[in-house]
Design a protein around this motif. Structure first.
Motif, mmCIF file in Angstrom:
data_model
loop_
_atom_site.group_PDB
_atom_site.id
_atom_site.type_symbol
_atom_site.label_atom_id
_atom_site.label_comp_id
_atom_site.label_asym_id
_atom_site.label_seq_id
_atom_site.Cartn_x
_atom_site.Cartn_y
_atom_site.Cartn_z
ATOM 1 N N LEU A 475 0.969 -1.393 0.026
ATOM 2 C CA LEU A 475 -0.105 0.113 0.171
ATOM 3 C C LEU A 475 0.744 1.113 -0.141
ATOM 4 C CD1 LEU A 475 -2.435 -1.058 2.596
ATOM 5 C CD2 LEU A 475 -2.736 -1.053 0.099
ATOM 6 N N ASP A 476 1.828 1.418 0.624
ATOM 7 C CA ASP A 476 3.027 2.190 0.529
ATOM 8 C C ASP A 476 3.679 2.397 -0.661
ATOM 9 O OD1 ASP A 476 1.999 2.921 3.217
ATOM 10 O OD2 ASP A 476 3.551 1.647 3.997
ATOM 11 N N THR A 477 3.778 1.555 -1.723
ATOM 12 C CA THR A 477 4.588 1.525 -3.083
ATOM 13 C C THR A 477 4.205 3.045 -3.484
ATOM 14 O OG1 THR A 477 4.312 -0.708 -2.927
ATOM 15 C CG2 THR A 477 4.949 0.654 -5.235
ATOM 16 N N PRO A 478 5.134 3.801 -3.861
ATOM 17 C CA PRO A 478 4.952 4.997 -4.500
ATOM 18 C C PRO A 478 4.265 4.944 -5.704
ATOM 19 C CG PRO A 478 7.077 5.338 -3.562
ATOM 20 C CD PRO A 478 6.504 3.569 -3.479
ATOM 21 N N TYR A 479 3.114 5.766 -5.959
ATOM 22 C CA TYR A 479 2.389 6.013 -7.242
ATOM 23 C C TYR A 479 1.683 4.701 -7.629
ATOM 24 C CZ TYR A 479 5.920 9.702 -7.494
ATOM 25 O OH TYR A 479 6.635 10.728 -6.964
ATOM 26 N N LEU A 480 1.304 3.770 -6.571
ATOM 27 C CA LEU A 480 0.617 2.559 -6.653
ATOM 28 C C LEU A 480 -0.874 2.797 -6.839
ATOM 29 C CD1 LEU A 480 0.712 -0.495 -7.322
ATOM 30 C CD2 LEU A 480 0.647 -0.886 -4.840
ATOM 31 N N LEU A 481 -1.347 3.391 -5.769
ATOM 32 C CA LEU A 481 -3.034 3.557 -5.802
ATOM 33 C C LEU A 481 -3.362 4.555 -6.292
ATOM 34 C CD1 LEU A 481 -3.187 2.882 -1.793
ATOM 35 C CD2 LEU A 481 -3.677 1.291 -3.511
ATOM 36 N N ASN A 482 -2.395 5.653 -6.477
ATOM 37 C CA ASN A 482 -2.798 6.961 -7.298
ATOM 38 C C ASN A 482 -1.481 7.207 -8.187
ATOM 39 O OD1 ASN A 482 -3.135 9.548 -8.347
ATOM 40 N ND2 ASN A 482 -4.766 9.739 -6.624
ATOM 41 N N GLN A 483 -1.361 7.193 -9.479
ATOM 42 C CA GLN A 483 -0.152 7.397 -10.195
ATOM 43 C C GLN A 483 0.255 8.789 -10.208
ATOM 44 O OE1 GLN A 483 -1.449 6.823 -14.348
ATOM 45 N NE2 GLN A 483 -3.028 8.115 -14.146
ATOM 46 N N HIS A 484 -0.323 9.775 -9.326
ATOM 47 C CA HIS A 484 0.088 10.938 -9.319
ATOM 48 C C HIS A 484 0.448 11.221 -7.763
ATOM 49 C CE1 HIS A 484 -1.523 12.004 -13.131
ATOM 50 N NE2 HIS A 484 -2.561 11.545 -12.757
ATOM 51 N N TRP A 485 0.208 10.311 -7.086
ATOM 52 C CA TRP A 485 0.722 10.462 -5.471
ATOM 53 C C TRP A 485 1.793 9.551 -5.040
ATOM 54 C CZ3 TRP A 485 -4.628 10.977 -2.831
ATOM 55 C CH2 TRP A 485 -5.364 12.113 -3.271
ATOM 56 N N LYS A 486 2.868 10.277 -4.579
ATOM 57 C CA LYS A 486 3.885 9.166 -4.266
ATOM 58 C C LYS A 486 3.462 8.553 -2.612
ATOM 59 C CE LYS A 486 8.703 9.443 -2.227
ATOM 60 N NZ LYS A 486 9.804 10.253 -1.723
ATOM 61 N N ASN A 487 2.936 9.282 -1.697
ATOM 62 C CA ASN A 487 2.192 8.805 -0.429
ATOM 63 C C ASN A 487 0.829 8.698 -0.635
ATOM 64 O OD1 ASN A 487 4.904 7.901 0.691
ATOM 65 N ND2 ASN A 487 5.201 10.245 1.020
ATOM 66 N N TYR A 488 -0.164 7.855 -0.804
ATOM 67 C CA TYR A 488 -1.352 7.930 -1.114
ATOM 68 C C TYR A 488 -2.040 8.576 0.317
ATOM 69 C CZ TYR A 488 -6.112 6.482 -2.149
ATOM 70 O OH TYR A 488 -7.450 6.129 -2.035
ATOM 71 N N LEU A 489 -1.533 8.063 1.459
ATOM 72 C CA LEU A 489 -2.469 8.291 2.679
ATOM 73 C C LEU A 489 -2.151 9.488 2.980
ATOM 74 C CD1 LEU A 489 -3.876 7.269 5.122
ATOM 75 C CD2 LEU A 489 -1.782 6.541 6.159
ATOM 76 N N ALA A 490 -0.985 10.246 2.761
ATOM 77 C CA ALA A 490 -0.840 11.721 2.959
ATOM 78 C C ALA A 490 -1.683 12.330 2.133
ATOM 79 C CB ALA A 490 0.748 11.878 2.919
ATOM 80 N N GLY A 491 -1.587 12.126 0.750
ATOM 81 C CA GLY A 491 -2.621 12.587 -0.036
ATOM 82 C C GLY A 491 -3.887 12.767 0.185
#
Length: 808
Positions: A475-491
């Motif tokens: 889940l913490d893999t950069p740009y995995l859950l959102n291709q524009h976000w490095k950290n999804y949870l912070a986004g």
């Protein structure tokens, strides 16, 4: 910080069935021993990306290699599903054509009994394995375990909801507690300020003259003690002389001339010279001259000299000139408190918690409403799995009945065509079991393959990675859950994907029961360091303290008269006292002999004499000596103790008396110079130090608040418990482990049906009644006879009616 205890224990102990779970885990490791996918492989397993799958053949092959164990096992299962019904169909058609064992004729062989026994044993062992070891019992236990856990899950769900409510309700109280503790700190600081304001410059407001007064008291004690000792020793000497005279007269009595008393009287007579005084205080020098000089010194009140020239007004002077500074400090303290209160009210904590409470209440109501539905569907699932287990049990029942009937009804003396009804029924049961095996086995294997692929991959791709936290790394893999976000949870939380906030870190912090402020890095939403920064409030006060100017030049600590008086004290002649003469006499005893010991000895010797007037007279003298000791010697010893203390005090005081007085005068002069030249600077420095002390209280308070918010306020253990309950307990321990154990048992049963089919078909020939049998002309040569109907070596018994026993 006050906190409540959470009830949920996010840990599941499966009990005895845990052994089966471990066996299944070991089997899955054999099927899929590869490490968890990393990097770009994650896209293939969790987020299927068709373009990448086509473009990157290497990653595709890596994904296939990772799943090769499941692919091969599933392929074997599909072959089983396809081939076993087809084989069963062909086997049925073949037997209808009197082939594949369908011919109701059994060749007679010498090892027929051995073969029958082996086939029966193998079939029994295969059925036993199907039923107990990896078969029906394993599948049934897993099925029942899942149902039991679903029924007991409601308590665990309610416990999690209860902890979440405690978490939401307790957080505002904890924040209020932190704010309320500021008042305690403020009250302590204000109390110290009020105390400090009354003694801002307490520079020896009185110069103590205790040394002079103590010297006077010591001299008076010496004078009185010497006088008492001189009078007391004179009186004691007179009394002892009278005692010796009376004792001597008593010993001159004619009774002492007797033979029994002569020696005792002589001993007593020789000891009379011990009844004398030992210390002589009459020759000690007096101290009247020194005492007179000390009295002259004390005629001048040294304290009043120190208080002259408005020195008593010094604290008020300092207080008046620093009153504004103290007022500013109090204002700062009040402003800090008001700012803290304003900031806490400005935070949307109450609104957020209220919204979460509403959502939590709705979720709990939803779960409570639909939990009966879950239990109902679980009952359907349990019933379906039970039916599958019953399919296997039905096959086993036919096999066991076949073995039981065939074994019990078999008669080795009966020919194949004359076997009994029970034996024949056993063979039919075996063939019925074979028929149901072909009918049900492919259905069982369909369920096994589907649950194996699903449950096995959930175990390998979800449960195991969750246990070692690799799942959070996905889940913490950069740009995995959102291709524009490095950290999804912070986004999601901060609209800033560059903040280093990860699922793994949040889960780990909550698992350690840290505060949610630290776990979620809420400093990016509101920073508590900004409003808890004390320095921003104290800068103005510090500048005002720098400009304090206090004039104390008119203060005189000690004038010339006082200094002269101190010098007169140093030359009072105390150092000229003959201390050695005093100490010599003081160290002596009052009498040469201890009067109590002498009296006791005298009484003991009187007891040695014959009873009579002489004995009584000596005992009377002993009592008189004791009375002299108690009434005169004891007071003298007390006076000697007082004299000893006073002489030693005078000796210490007289040691380098002139040097000490000069040092005092020098210290007073230095203090006078300090007051005249550096008073303002000293007061400013002391005020700064005291202000630093006051500020230190609040720095400690702010550090405590920061630490409490980071570690104790809104401790998010319930959030980690919810995740553990949902994934580790419900999904993995309850569902996945049970499903995997179910397909493991059902699949093992299905696989052992194949050898069971073979052994059952072979064994049924030895139990079923045959239509034809082998016929022999000669028992010894056993040549085969060609029957009339043209069948080589056998005939139908119902045509000939001839009983032909089996030859061995």
């Amino acid at each position: 910080v006050p906190s409540k205890t959470y009830d949920t224990g996010a840990y599941h102990e499966p009990g005895a069935i845990g052994i089966l779970f471990k066996i299944v885990h070991a089997f899955l490791y054999l099927v899929q021993p590869n490490s968890f996918p990393q990097g770009k492989q994650i896209n293939y397993f969790f987020f299927l990306n068709t373009n990448l799958l086509i473009q990157n053949v290497v990653l595709t092959l890596q994904a296939i290699y990772y799943e090769i164990g499941f692919i091969v096992s599933a392929a074997l299962g599909v072959l089983f599903i396809l081939l076993l019904p087809l084989v069963g169909l062909c086997f049925c058609m073949c037997r209808c054509c009197d082939n594949c064992g369908g011919e109701m004729h059994q060749r007679q062989k010498k090892n027929a009994d051995c073969q029958r026994s082996c086939f029966a044993t193998f079939l029994f062992v295969a059925s036993l394995i199907i039923r107990q070891v990896v078969g029906v019992l394993c599948a049934y236990a897993a099925n029942q375990h899942l149902t039991n856990q679903v029924r007991g899950a409601k308590k665990l769900v309610n416990s999690n909801f209860k902890d979440l409510k405690i978490f939401l309700n307790d957080t505002p109280a904890q924040i209020d507690y932190l704010v309320s503790q500021y008042n305690t700190t403020k009250d302590k600081a204000l109390s110290d300020l009020n105390t400090h304001s009354s003694k801002c410059l307490d520079v020896s407001s009185t110069l103590r003259i205790s040394a002079i007064r103590e010297t006077k008291e010591a001299l008076e004690n010496v004078s009185v003690s010497v006088e008492v000792l001189q009078e007391g020793t004179e009186r004691l000497h007179a009394n002892l002389t009278d005692v010796k005279m009376h004792l001597s007269n008593t010993l001159n009595d004619s009774a002492c001339n007797a033979a029994q008393a002569a020696s005792t009287c002589n001993i007593i007579r020789n000891s009379l010279n011990q009844l004398n005084i030992n210390a002589n205080f009459s020759g000690l020098p007096g101290v009247s001259s020194q005492l007179a000089k000390i009295n002259d010194v004390l005629k001048i009140d040294l304290s009043s000299l120190v208080q002259k020239v408005s020195f008593n007004d010094t604290p008020d002077l300092v207080v008046n000139q620093t009153r504004n500074i103290l007022s500013d400090i109090k204002t700062v303290l009040e402003s800090i408190g008001s700012n803290i209160t304003t900031f806490t009210k400005a935070l949307p904590v109450q609104k957020i918690l209220a919204d979460l409470m509403i959502y939590l209440t709705q979720s709990e109501a939803y779960v409570q409403d639909y939990f009966p539905v879950v239990e109902q569907y679980d009952f359907y699932r349990w019933l379906g799995c039970l039916i599958l287990c019953c399919m296997v049990v039905l096959i086993l029942v036919f096999y066991y009945l076949g073995l039981l009937c065939g074994t019990c009804g078999f008669d080795k003396h009966a020919s194949p065509t004359t076997r009994g009804c029970i034996s024949n029924t056993g063979g039919n049961f075996l063939m019925a079991g074979v028929g149901f095996s072909f009918l049900f086995s492919w259905v069982l294997m369909v369920v096994v393959v589907l649950t194996f692929v699903t449950g096995g991959n959930v175990e390998k791709l979800v449960c195991e990675p969750f246990e070692d936290k690799n799942l959070f790394k996905i889940l913490d893999t950069p740009y995995l859950l959102n291709q524009h976000w490095k950290n999804y949870l912070a986004g999601i939380l901060f609209k800033n994907p560059n903040v280093n906030l990860t699922f793994e870190k949040v889960y780990s912090d909550c698992k350690e029961n840290k505060g949610i402020y630290t776990s979620l890095h809420l400093e990016y939403l509101f920073n508590i360091n900004e409003f808890l920064n004390i320095s921003m409030y104290t800068e103005d006060v510090a500048l005002k303290i720098e400009h304090i100017q206090i004039n104390l030049s008119k203060i005189i600590l000690l004038d010339e008269i006082g200094k002269e008086n101190l010098l007169n004290f140093s030359s009072s002649g105390i150092d000229g006292i003959d201390f050695s003469a005093y100490l010599t006499e003081i160290n002596k005893s009052v009498t040469k002999v201890d009067l109590l010991s002498f009296a006791n000895d005298l009484e003991a010797r009187a007891d040695q004499l014959p009873k009579g007037a002489l004995e009584n007279a000596l005992k009377g003298h002993a009592n008189n000596i004791r009375m002299i000791h108690n009434q005169q010697v004891v007071p003298l010893e007390q006076a000697m103790s007082t004299l000893n203390q006073s002489i030693r005090l005078l000796k210490r005081t007289s040691s380098e008396l002139m040097v000490k007085v000069k040092n005092v005068i020098s210290a007073v002069n230095a203090a006078q110079s300090l007051i005249n030249n550096n008073a303002s600077q000293v007061i400013v420095q002391e005020t700064k130090k005291y202000m630093d002390t006051i500020v230190g209280y609040f720095e400690q308070y702010t550090e405590w608040v920061k630490e409490s918010i980071a570690m104790e306020v809104a401790a998010c253990k319930p959030i980690a418990n919810v995740i553990d309950t949902a994934v580790d307990i419900f999904l993995c321990s309850y569902i996945t482990d049970s499903v995997n154990t179910f397909w493991f048992g059902l699949g093992g049963s299905s696989m052992f049906l194949i050898p069971a089919i073979i052994f059952a078909v072979k064994l049924s020939k030895y139990y079923r009644r045959m239509d034809t049998e082998d016929v022999y002309d000669d028992v010894k040569t056993i040549p085969m006879k060609t029957t009339e109907n043209g069948n080589n070596g056998y005939h139908k018994e119902h045509l000939y009616g001839i009983h032909n026993p089996v030859f061995t």
